[in-house]
Write a protein that holds these residues in place. Structure first.
Motif, mmCIF file in Angstrom:
data_model
loop_
_atom_site.group_PDB
_atom_site.id
_atom_site.type_symbol
_atom_site.label_atom_id
_atom_site.label_comp_id
_atom_site.label_asym_id
_atom_site.label_seq_id
_atom_site.Cartn_x
_atom_site.Cartn_y
_atom_site.Cartn_z
ATOM 1 N N ALA A 1 188.675 4.442 59.267
ATOM 2 C CA ALA A 1 189.124 5.203 58.098
ATOM 3 C C ALA A 1 188.104 5.118 56.969
ATOM 4 N N THR A 2 187.505 3.946 56.799
ATOM 5 C CA THR A 2 186.483 3.773 55.747
ATOM 6 C C THR A 2 185.272 4.644 56.026
ATOM 7 N N LEU A 3 184.817 4.659 57.284
ATOM 8 C CA LEU A 3 183.662 5.482 57.638
ATOM 9 C C LEU A 3 183.926 6.952 57.349
ATOM 10 N N LEU A 4 185.080 7.446 57.783
ATOM 11 C CA LEU A 4 185.391 8.869 57.569
ATOM 12 C C LEU A 4 185.606 9.185 56.096
ATOM 13 N N PHE A 5 186.238 8.288 55.363
ATOM 14 C CA PHE A 5 186.506 8.538 53.944
ATOM 15 C C PHE A 5 185.203 8.637 53.154
ATOM 16 N N VAL A 6 184.318 7.672 53.336
ATOM 17 C CA VAL A 6 183.071 7.660 52.565
ATOM 18 C C VAL A 6 182.180 8.827 52.973
ATOM 19 N N TRP A 7 182.135 9.141 54.258
ATOM 20 C CA TRP A 7 181.274 10.225 54.736
ATOM 21 C C TRP A 7 181.698 11.569 54.154
ATOM 22 N N GLN A 8 182.983 11.793 53.974
ATOM 23 C CA GLN A 8 183.462 13.101 53.535
ATOM 24 C C GLN A 8 183.038 13.469 52.119
ATOM 25 N N ILE A 9 182.790 12.493 51.274
ATOM 26 C CA ILE A 9 182.442 12.808 49.873
ATOM 27 C C ILE A 9 181.096 13.525 49.789
ATOM 28 N N PRO A 10 179.994 12.952 50.301
ATOM 29 C CA PRO A 10 178.735 13.723 50.262
ATOM 30 C C PRO A 10 178.794 14.986 51.112
ATOM 31 N N HIS A 11 179.555 14.951 52.200
ATOM 32 C CA HIS A 11 179.659 16.138 53.057
ATOM 33 C C HIS A 11 180.288 17.298 52.287
ATOM 34 N N PHE A 12 181.399 17.060 51.622
ATOM 35 C CA PHE A 12 182.067 18.155 50.921
ATOM 36 C C PHE A 12 181.303 18.570 49.665
ATOM 37 N N LEU A 13 180.692 17.627 48.950
ATOM 38 C CA LEU A 13 179.949 17.980 47.747
ATOM 39 C C LEU A 13 178.770 18.896 48.101
ATOM 40 N N SER A 14 178.108 18.618 49.219
ATOM 41 C CA SER A 14 176.995 19.488 49.638
ATOM 42 C C SER A 14 177.508 20.853 50.070
ATOM 43 N N LEU A 15 178.681 20.885 50.693
ATOM 44 C CA LEU A 15 179.266 22.165 51.110
ATOM 45 C C LEU A 15 179.703 23.000 49.910
ATOM 46 N N SER A 16 180.330 22.367 48.946
ATOM 47 C CA SER A 16 180.924 23.100 47.824
ATOM 48 C C SER A 16 179.892 23.601 46.821
ATOM 49 N N TRP A 17 178.676 23.068 46.857
ATOM 50 C CA TRP A 17 177.694 23.448 45.845
ATOM 51 C C TRP A 17 177.377 24.940 45.884
ATOM 52 N N ASN A 18 177.119 25.477 47.069
ATOM 53 C CA ASN A 18 176.796 26.901 47.179
ATOM 54 C C ASN A 18 178.030 27.794 47.119
ATOM 55 N N LEU A 19 179.208 27.188 47.089
ATOM 56 C CA LEU A 19 180.447 27.959 47.015
ATOM 57 C C LEU A 19 181.119 27.831 45.648
ATOM 58 N N ARG A 20 180.428 27.230 44.693
ATOM 59 C CA ARG A 20 181.070 26.949 43.403
ATOM 60 C C ARG A 20 181.497 28.223 42.683
ATOM 61 N N GLY A 21 180.750 29.319 42.863
ATOM 62 C CA GLY A 21 181.143 30.581 42.253
ATOM 63 C C GLY A 21 182.453 31.101 42.816
ATOM 64 N N ASP A 22 182.603 31.002 44.129
ATOM 65 C CA ASP A 22 183.841 31.421 44.789
ATOM 66 C C ASP A 22 185.017 30.558 44.338
ATOM 67 N N TYR A 23 184.783 29.252 44.265
ATOM 68 C CA TYR A 23 185.851 28.345 43.843
ATOM 69 C C TYR A 23 186.298 28.656 42.410
ATOM 70 N N ALA A 24 185.342 28.909 41.543
ATOM 71 C CA ALA A 24 185.681 29.225 40.153
ATOM 72 C C ALA A 24 186.437 30.545 40.066
ATOM 73 N N LYS A 25 186.042 31.517 40.877
ATOM 74 C CA LYS A 25 186.703 32.819 40.867
ATOM 75 C C LYS A 25 188.163 32.713 41.282
ATOM 76 N N ALA A 26 188.443 31.829 42.246
ATOM 77 C CA ALA A 26 189.812 31.667 42.737
ATOM 78 C C ALA A 26 190.619 30.662 41.922
ATOM 79 N N GLY A 27 189.974 30.010 40.949
ATOM 80 C CA GLY A 27 190.702 29.079 40.090
ATOM 81 C C GLY A 27 190.786 27.666 40.613
ATOM 82 N N TYR A 28 189.933 27.297 41.580
ATOM 83 C CA TYR A 28 189.942 25.939 42.111
ATOM 84 C C TYR A 28 189.113 25.021 41.220
ATOM 85 N N LYS A 29 189.600 23.801 41.041
ATOM 86 C CA LYS A 29 188.912 22.823 40.202
ATOM 87 C C LYS A 29 188.136 21.855 41.097
#
Length: 428
Positions: free
Chosen positions: A293-321
């Motif tokens: 659980a620790t391995l998966l939890f820690v790994w997901q933070i950099p994984h999702f932050l790298s994914l969300s960076w190029n999608l930040r415009g879409d997230y803002a448009k839909a109202g996601y924080k």
């Protein structure tokens, strides 16, 4: 009877019918009524008949069939007509003598529009429905999650021979639970998914399935998955699966529109499946389950932050924080910090004798390269560096898990003591 067609700005008239034409070049002379008006005369014009835009070849007819307006071809513009101006030079024409014309489409096949509907034949309907269910389940994401659960099962201490039936029940039950969680998530977010380019073509935003149908699918898969785990595996695994559905659908999903901390709550959801695999064998949340659980939890933070960076415009448009659109300057440092924190996690498996020490050594170069990719993103958070960082996190976890299985210390789930064996033999 006047056998002429007068073409002036905005008007095409004969003795028994009337059609309006806009944006047409003013002709300087009247044309005799021909067998067919050539399309070049009306090229680029917007033709309306009975207030209906005409986008292909039509026949405009009046009540008298002998005075039908000839065919008009290749009309592509659908510009709404302006108020027509009748040329005062047109004489002896009374457009009120006959009722307005009707526009009749010819008997020729229309170009098929791309409409997302279920095909009519039974085999195609079944295939299309399976594809829609796969979309609701987020098939690729669910597959990745189920693989982590399978690794948890294989990494746990189990008694030989290997119990293939329990392994299959655990895998299928976890898959159904993942499908349920992802479906409920999409039902809640359907109006927001429609606003994002990445999710606008999903099954629910496009209307391929109704909300009622999707809800039934989500509920049935969730109940079936938990029931399968409870009856064929153990209650602890079923409880973890049910908790995962609740956290993902009813806690993480609403939090996405409230606070960027939703990323860490979502990481909890991703950390539970390998625990389900472990507990399917041991029926106990031991140190190995917490390590996974620790391995998966820690790994997901950099994984999702790298994914969300190029999608930040879409997230803002839909109202996601998300952190990427709420606090962009924090993404690089946070991603680098959690990448560094991921490096020592593989050593936990060696310390707890789940794997040999070779696993800690083999995984170290992988962790260092992940830190390097994260550092490049921290220095320059361009789209190119973000994608490189994301793909690094994408292959990092599968490779680490393969090494984990290779370097596993094989030992039975329960070690029998020699004294117990002797006592059993004497009693027999």
């Amino acid at each position: 009877m006047l056998q002429r067609v007068v073409m002036r700005r905005g008007l095409l008239i004969n003795a028994h019918s009337l059609c309006l034409v806009t944006n047409i070049q003013t002709f300087k002379r009247a044309y005799p009524l021909p067998t067919q008006i050539h399309s070049k005369h009306l090229l680029g014009a917007g033709l309306y008949c009975n207030n209906t835009p005409i986008t292909k070849r039509v026949f405009c007819t009046a009540s008298n069939k002998n005075t039908a307006i000839p065919s008009i071809e290749n009309i592509t513009s659908t510009t709404k007509p302006e108020t027509p101006i009748v040329n005062t030079k047109t004489e002896n024409i009374n457009v009120n003598e006959q009722p307005p014309p009707t526009c009749v489409l010819p008997n020729e096949p229309e170009k098929e529009k791309k409409v997302d509907v279920v095909p009519q034949s039974l085999p195609r309907r079944i295939i299309a429905l399976i594809e829609m269910y796969g979309s609701l389940s987020k098939f690729r994401l669910s597959t990745f999650i189920v693989i982590t659960s399978m690794v948890g099962y294989l990494l746990a201490p189990y008694a030989l021979p290997f119990d293939y039936a329990r392994f299959i029940y655990s895998t299928v039950g976890t898959s159904l639970a993942c499908a349920s969680a992802n479906t409920l998530n999409q039902i809640i977010e359907v109006s927001y998914d429609a606003q994002m380019a990445r999710t606008a073509k999903r099954t629910l935003p496009t209307g391929k399935l109704t909300i009622t149908h999707a809800t039934a699918f989500g509920v049935v898969t969730g109940l079936t998955g938990c029931a399968l785990l409870a009856t064929q595996v153990n209650l602890l695994s079923a409880a973890l699966a049910l908790a995962n559905i609740i956290i993902y659908a009813f806690i993480y999903t609403p939090m996405k529109r409230i606070t960027p901390l939703n990323t860490w709550v979502g990481a909890v959801v991703g950390a539970i499946p390998p625990m389900i695999g472990w507990t399917s064998v041991t029926n106990d949340i031991g140190v190995g389950a917490y390590a996974l659980a620790t391995l998966l939890f820690v790994w997901q933070i950099p994984h999702f932050l790298s994914l969300s960076w190029n999608l930040r415009g879409d997230y803002a448009k839909a109202g996601y924080k998300m952190l990427s659109n709420v606090s962009p300057t924090s993404v690089g440092p946070v991603a680098l910090l959690w990448s560094i924190g991921l490096a020592p996690v593989p050593a936990i498996f060696s310390f707890t004798e789940i794997t040999t020490w070779m696993f800690a050594l083999d995984s170290l170069p992988l962790s260092l390269y992940l830190i390097y990719a994260s550092y490049n993103f921290y220095k320059d958070n361009s789209s190119k560096n973000s994608r490189k960082f994301f793909f690094t996190t994408l292959w990092y976890l599968p490779v680490v898990m393969v090494l984990m299985i290779i370097h596993k210390i094989h030992k039975p789930k329960k070690e029998e003591k020699k004294e117990d064996v002797v006592m059993i033999q004497n009693a027999a």
